[in-house]
Design a protein around this motif. Structure first.
Motif, PDB file in Angstrom:
ATOM      1  N   PRO A 107       0.817  -1.229   0.000  1.00  0.00           N
ATOM      2  CA  PRO A 107       0.000   0.000   0.000  1.00  0.00           C
ATOM      3  C   PRO A 107       0.842   1.266   0.000  1.00  0.00           C
ATOM      4  CG  PRO A 107      -0.928  -1.604   1.514  1.00  0.00           C
ATOM      5  CD  PRO A 107       0.403  -2.153   1.076  1.00  0.00           C
ATOM      6  N   ALA A 108       1.930   1.267   0.784  1.00  0.00           N
ATOM      7  CA  ALA A 108       2.794   2.450   0.817  1.00  0.00           C
ATOM      8  C   ALA A 108       3.496   2.658  -0.517  1.00  0.00           C
ATOM      9  CB  ALA A 108       3.827   2.322   1.935  1.00  0.00           C
ATOM     10  N   ALA A 109       3.940   1.554  -1.135  1.00  0.00           N
ATOM     11  CA  ALA A 109       4.618   1.657  -2.426  1.00  0.00           C
ATOM     12  C   ALA A 109       3.669   2.198  -3.498  1.00  0.00           C
ATOM     13  CB  ALA A 109       5.175   0.300  -2.841  1.00  0.00           C
ATOM     14  N   LEU A 110       2.423   1.725  -3.483  1.00  0.00           N
ATOM     15  CA  LEU A 110       1.450   2.200  -4.462  1.00  0.00           C
ATOM     16  C   LEU A 110       1.094   3.665  -4.210  1.00  0.00           C
ATOM     17  CD1 LEU A 110      -0.919  -0.896  -4.722  1.00  0.00           C
ATOM     18  CD2 LEU A 110       0.852  -0.175  -6.335  1.00  0.00           C
ATOM     19  N   LYS A 111       1.012   4.051  -2.947  1.00  0.00           N
ATOM     20  CA  LYS A 111       0.721   5.461  -2.635  1.00  0.00           C
ATOM     21  C   LYS A 111       1.832   6.366  -3.155  1.00  0.00           C
ATOM     22  CE  LYS A 111       0.130   8.740   1.165  1.00  0.00           C
ATOM     23  NZ  LYS A 111       0.065   8.926   2.634  1.00  0.00           N
ATOM     24  N   GLN A 112       3.083   5.993  -2.888  1.00  0.00           N
ATOM     25  CA  GLN A 112       4.203   6.806  -3.359  1.00  0.00           C
ATOM     26  C   GLN A 112       4.223   6.892  -4.877  1.00  0.00           C
ATOM     27  OE1 GLN A 112       6.285   8.722  -1.546  1.00  0.00           O
ATOM     28  NE2 GLN A 112       4.968   8.131   0.182  1.00  0.00           N
ATOM     29  N   PHE A 113       3.924   5.768  -5.537  1.00  0.00           N
ATOM     30  CA  PHE A 113       3.911   5.777  -6.999  1.00  0.00           C
ATOM     31  C   PHE A 113       2.783   6.680  -7.503  1.00  0.00           C
ATOM     32  CE2 PHE A 113       3.017   4.060 -11.227  1.00  0.00           C
ATOM     33  CZ  PHE A 113       4.301   4.013 -11.758  1.00  0.00           C
ATOM     34  N   HIS A 114       1.632   6.619  -6.839  1.00  0.00           N
ATOM     35  CA  HIS A 114       0.499   7.470  -7.241  1.00  0.00           C
ATOM     36  C   HIS A 114       0.833   8.944  -7.066  1.00  0.00           C
ATOM     37  CE1 HIS A 114      -3.488   9.143  -7.563  1.00  0.00           C
ATOM     38  NE2 HIS A 114      -3.395   9.629  -6.331  1.00  0.00           N
ATOM     39  N   ARG A 118       0.609  10.984 -11.153  1.00  0.00           N
ATOM     40  CA  ARG A 118      -0.820  11.216 -10.971  1.00  0.00           C
ATOM     41  C   ARG A 118      -1.653  10.773 -12.165  1.00  0.00           C
ATOM     42  NH1 ARG A 118      -2.647  12.623  -5.781  1.00  0.00           N
ATOM     43  NH2 ARG A 118      -1.110  13.977  -4.766  1.00  0.00           N
ATOM     44  N   GLN A 119      -1.052  10.658 -13.331  1.00  0.00           N
ATOM     45  CA  GLN A 119      -1.794  10.294 -14.525  1.00  0.00           C
ATOM     46  C   GLN A 119      -1.911   8.783 -14.713  1.00  0.00           C
ATOM     47  OE1 GLN A 119      -3.373  12.623 -16.393  1.00  0.00           O
ATOM     48  NE2 GLN A 119      -2.613  14.003 -14.791  1.00  0.00           N
ATOM     49  N   VAL A 120      -1.375   8.011 -13.780  1.00  0.00           N
ATOM     50  CA  VAL A 120      -1.429   6.547 -13.876  1.00  0.00           C
ATOM     51  C   VAL A 120      -2.640   6.039 -13.101  1.00  0.00           C
ATOM     52  CG1 VAL A 120      -0.268   4.385 -13.280  1.00  0.00           C
ATOM     53  CG2 VAL A 120       1.051   6.317 -14.165  1.00  0.00           C
ATOM     54  N   ARG A 121      -3.419   5.166 -13.726  1.00  0.00           N
ATOM     55  CA  ARG A 121      -4.550   4.511 -13.076  1.00  0.00           C
ATOM     56  C   ARG A 121      -4.066   3.180 -12.503  1.00  0.00           C
ATOM     57  NH1 ARG A 121      -6.093   5.470 -18.059  1.00  0.00           N
ATOM     58  NH2 ARG A 121      -6.550   3.274 -18.486  1.00  0.00           N
ATOM     59  N   ILE A 122      -4.116   3.048 -11.206  1.00  0.00           N
ATOM     60  CA  ILE A 122      -3.587   1.868 -10.524  1.00  0.00           C
ATOM     61  C   ILE A 122      -4.733   0.927 -10.138  1.00  0.00           C
ATOM     62  CG2 ILE A 122      -2.289   1.022  -8.531  1.00  0.00           C
ATOM     63  CD1 ILE A 122      -0.920   3.747  -8.391  1.00  0.00           C
ATOM     64  N   SER A 123      -4.537  -0.366 -10.392  1.00  0.00           N
ATOM     65  CA  SER A 123      -5.481  -1.378  -9.919  1.00  0.00           C
ATOM     66  C   SER A 123      -4.700  -2.485  -9.231  1.00  0.00           C
ATOM     67  CB  SER A 123      -6.320  -1.948 -11.064  1.00  0.00           C
ATOM     68  OG  SER A 123      -5.502  -2.641 -11.991  1.00  0.00           O
ATOM     69  N   LEU A 124      -5.333  -3.129  -8.260  1.00  0.00           N
ATOM     70  CA  LEU A 124      -4.690  -4.199  -7.495  1.00  0.00           C
ATOM     71  C   LEU A 124      -5.641  -5.378  -7.423  1.00  0.00           C
ATOM     72  CD1 LEU A 124      -2.447  -5.302  -5.592  1.00  0.00           C
ATOM     73  CD2 LEU A 124      -3.683  -4.214  -3.707  1.00  0.00           C
ATOM     74  N   ALA A 281       8.405   2.062 -14.848  1.00  0.00           N
ATOM     75  CA  ALA A 281       8.561   3.072 -13.798  1.00  0.00           C
ATOM     76  C   ALA A 281       8.266   2.477 -12.423  1.00  0.00           C
ATOM     77  CB  ALA A 281       7.636   4.257 -14.072  1.00  0.00           C
ATOM     78  N   PHE A 282       7.265   1.610 -12.350  1.00  0.00           N
ATOM     79  CA  PHE A 282       6.940   0.977 -11.072  1.00  0.00           C
ATOM     80  C   PHE A 282       8.050   0.029 -10.634  1.00  0.00           C
ATOM     81  CE2 PHE A 282       4.838  -2.447  -8.610  1.00  0.00           C
ATOM     82  CZ  PHE A 282       4.417  -1.692  -7.526  1.00  0.00           C
ATOM     83  N   LEU A 283       8.547  -0.777 -11.568  1.00  0.00           N
ATOM     84  CA  LEU A 283       9.637  -1.692 -11.235  1.00  0.00           C
ATOM     85  C   LEU A 283      10.878  -0.922 -10.801  1.00  0.00           C
ATOM     86  CD1 LEU A 283       9.185  -4.271 -14.136  1.00  0.00           C
ATOM     87  CD2 LEU A 283       8.677  -4.646 -11.718  1.00  0.00           C
ATOM     88  N   SER A 284      11.144   0.194 -11.475  1.00  0.00           N
ATOM     89  CA  SER A 284      12.287   1.026 -11.106  1.00  0.00           C
ATOM     90  C   SER A 284      12.130   1.568  -9.685  1.00  0.00           C
ATOM     91  CB  SER A 284      12.439   2.177 -12.097  1.00  0.00           C
ATOM     92  OG  SER A 284      13.490   3.041 -11.716  1.00  0.00           O
ATOM     93  N   ALA A 285      10.884   1.934  -9.319  1.00  0.00           N
ATOM     94  CA  ALA A 285      10.630   2.436  -7.971  1.00  0.00           C
ATOM     95  C   ALA A 285      10.885   1.363  -6.918  1.00  0.00           C
ATOM     96  CB  ALA A 285       9.194   2.948  -7.871  1.00  0.00           C
ATOM     97  N   LEU A 286      10.788   0.097  -7.329  1.00  0.00           N
ATOM     98  CA  LEU A 286      11.056  -1.009  -6.416  1.00  0.00           C
ATOM     99  C   LEU A 286      12.517  -1.458  -6.471  1.00  0.00           C
ATOM    100  CD1 LEU A 286       7.875  -3.186  -7.032  1.00  0.00           C
ATOM    101  CD2 LEU A 286       8.355  -1.723  -5.064  1.00  0.00           C
TER     102      LEU A 286
END
Length: 318
Positions: A107-114, A118-124, A281-286
């Motif tokens: 949840p924290a990782a997704l929040k930081q990415f969001h 801001r233009q990315v639509r995230i689903s889990l 971009a998400f993988l890079s953030a991880l």
């Protein structure tokens, strides 16, 4: 044939209802119905069979749906690539995760990415590892977090090991063993267990540990969610085996360390195809480098009706 018509078909297929599909697509139902009827005339085949109770895909609709989804995904990928060339990350990020993932604060990782994109639509999507592996292969998920036994490796997709750890026993507060710090599997042999269904990796971890110890056990309650497992344990109906790193989320339940504890591995996986700009971009953030996210995968992992990591009859679920 237009992309919007394909979106309408996918929405109706997913909701099995024209009214809900129209609401999802932010159009009036008459407009959605008109466009689908126009597409059916162009194709020369009905895509849906309609009754007073529900809407179902016809054989032609079942054949059309995967291609429609691929076309929509390709169009979205094209828009994302153009935006990325202009220095903007936008589009869709679809993530999957087992309920007991602990190696990453997701949840924290997704929040930081969001916050950053801001233009990315995230689903889990939460599910079993086998299901998540297959969805990553099909491209409906960009990445997923898995939990597997040590001898099962998520080959056939790209990925990296995140963490390894042991399982612990979890009991009700008034259980006779609640004050024990450490037990072995023999001490638990007469206890009823709450566990995941057979065929899942989460179940295989405990089954194999008891088999290796020469101990038989009774699984009286088979459920699919950790919350349900915890509720049954609280009522004293059985004991459970959960990842040691996860049980801090259940502070009211006593935890027993195991001398012969089952182990499990957590993985992050992503598609063996080049990731989209959003996924990259998400993988890079991880902490996954561009070179790692694009490297060639190993042999394909059999996850249904075959073998996993060379062992017959195993599947990769959790």
């Amino acid at each position: 044939m237009e992309l919007q018509q394909m979106r309408y078909v996918v929405a109706v297929a997913e909701t099995s209802n024209f009214t809900r599909a129209a609401e999802q697509c932010l159009v009036v139902q008459s407009a959605l119905s008109h466009q689908i009827a126009k597409l059916e005339r162009e194709l020369g085949a009905k895509l849906f069979s309609r009754t007073s109770r529900r809407v179902r895909l016809t054989p032609a609709g079942e054949a059309f749906l995967p291609a429609a989804r691929q076309a929509l995904d390709a169009a979205e990928r094209a828009r994302a690539e153009v935006a990325a060339a202009a220095g903007e990350i936008r589009g869709r990020l679809a993530i999957g995760a087992i309920p007991t993932v602990t190696a990453v604060d997701l949840p924290a990782a997704l929040k930081q990415f969001h916050l950053r994109h801001r233009q990315v639509r995230i689903s889990l999507r939460s599910g079993a590892s086998e299901e998540l592996i297959e969805r990553v292969r099909q491209g409906t998920l960009d990445a997923a977090f898995l939990g597997l036994p040590p001898d099962v490796h998520p080959q056939g997709v790209r990925g990296r090991e995140l963490a390894r750890g042991d399982l612990v026993a979890v009991v009700a507060p008034d259980h006779p063993l609640a004050d024990e710090e450490r037990v072995d599997l023999h001490q638990l042999s007469d206890e009823p267990f709450v566990d995941f269904p057979p065929g899942t990796a989460a179940r295989a971890q405990t089954d194999e540990a008891f088999a290796a110890a020469g101990v038989r056990r009774e699984v009286a309650f088979e459920v699919t969610t950790v919350d349900f497992i915890a509720r049954l344990i609280r009522q004293g109906l059985g004991i459970g085996m959960l990842p040691a790193a996860f049980v801090s989320a259940l502070p009211d339940l006593p935890v027993l360390q195991l001398r012969d504890a089952p182990a499990r591995m957590e993985y992050l996986i992503w598609s063996r195809f080049p990731p989209s700009p959003v996924a990259a971009a998400f993988l890079s953030a991880l902490g996954v480098s561009a070179a790692e996210s694009s490297k060639s995968p190993g042999p394909r992992l059999q996850v249904s009706g075959g073998t996993a990591a060379g062992r017959p009859g195993r599947t990769a679920q959790s």
